[in-house]
Design a protein around this motif. Structure first.
Motif, PDB file in Angstrom:
ATOM      1  N   SER A 161      -1.162   4.474   4.243  1.00  0.00           N
ATOM      2  CA  SER A 161      -2.294   3.555   4.117  1.00  0.00           C
ATOM      3  C   SER A 161      -2.496   2.698   5.360  1.00  0.00           C
ATOM      4  CB  SER A 161      -2.121   2.661   2.878  1.00  0.00           C
ATOM      5  OG  SER A 161      -0.955   1.881   2.982  1.00  0.00           O
TER       6      SER A 161
ATOM      7  N   GLY B 147       0.816  -1.198   0.000  1.00  0.00           N
ATOM      8  CA  GLY B 147       0.000   0.000   0.000  1.00  0.00           C
ATOM      9  C   GLY B 147       0.851   1.248   0.000  1.00  0.00           C
TER      10      GLY B 147
ATOM     11  N   TRP C 242      -5.614  -0.958   1.962  1.00  0.00           N
ATOM     12  CA  TRP C 242      -6.244  -0.043   1.014  1.00  0.00           C
ATOM     13  C   TRP C 242      -6.858   1.135   1.746  1.00  0.00           C
ATOM     14  CZ3 TRP C 242      -5.630   1.923  -3.267  1.00  0.00           C
ATOM     15  CH2 TRP C 242      -6.568   2.823  -3.782  1.00  0.00           C
TER      16      TRP C 242
END
Length: 147
Positions: free
Chosen positions: A8, A4, A95
């Motif tokens: 994140s 990520g 995410w």
């Protein structure tokens, strides 16, 4: 393996795995005398990180690779080492929508430049289910999906 962009939540996610050995490229970079984002020591950082990974895998430890791991080709070498040692490989994608990552990044003690963060989102090769034994998507509120 964590995956990520900056901000994140990868390092926070790594901290949730009690008893795991965390191989953090940012931490190694800082230990080698470069700042957390100093690209001048990148070769040394990768060499030290891969050796730490190998050492953990030899001990059959639970090892977490804490890096952005944005590109498939970069993930392949690390995941290949895991498979070579007979380890279960897992990618956990932290995410976070770009606006949330940008806010988290801005709140950091040492944020990455906004342009670098934007480049990270553009460079992300979203992991494919064939890259590891398991691929998990972890949302910004802690929700998880196995892909």
């Amino acid at each position: 393996m964590l995956c990520g962009p900056s901000g994140s939540g990868k390092s926070s996610l790594a901290a949730e795995f009690t008893g795991a050995e965390v191989v953090s490229l940012d931490t190694i970079r800082a230990q080698l005398g470069g700042g957390r984002h100093d690209a001048k020591v990148s070769g040394q950082v990768m060499q030290a990180a891969r050796e730490a990974l190998r050492a953990g895998l030899r001990r059959q430890a639970h090892v977490i690779w804490d890096a952005t791991s944005l590109r498939r080709d970069g993930r392949a070498g690390v995941l290949g080492l895991g498979r070579d040692y007979g380890a279960l490989t897992r990618i956990v994608v932290a995410w976070t929508p770009p606006r949330v990552a940008a806010a988290r990044n801005a709140a950091r003690e040492r944020p990455v430049p906004a342009a670098v963060l934007a480049d990270q989102f553009r460079a992300l090769d979203f992991p494919d289910v064939t890259e590891a034994h398991e691929v998990i998507l972890r949302g910004p509120e802690g929700e998880s999906w196995t892909l």
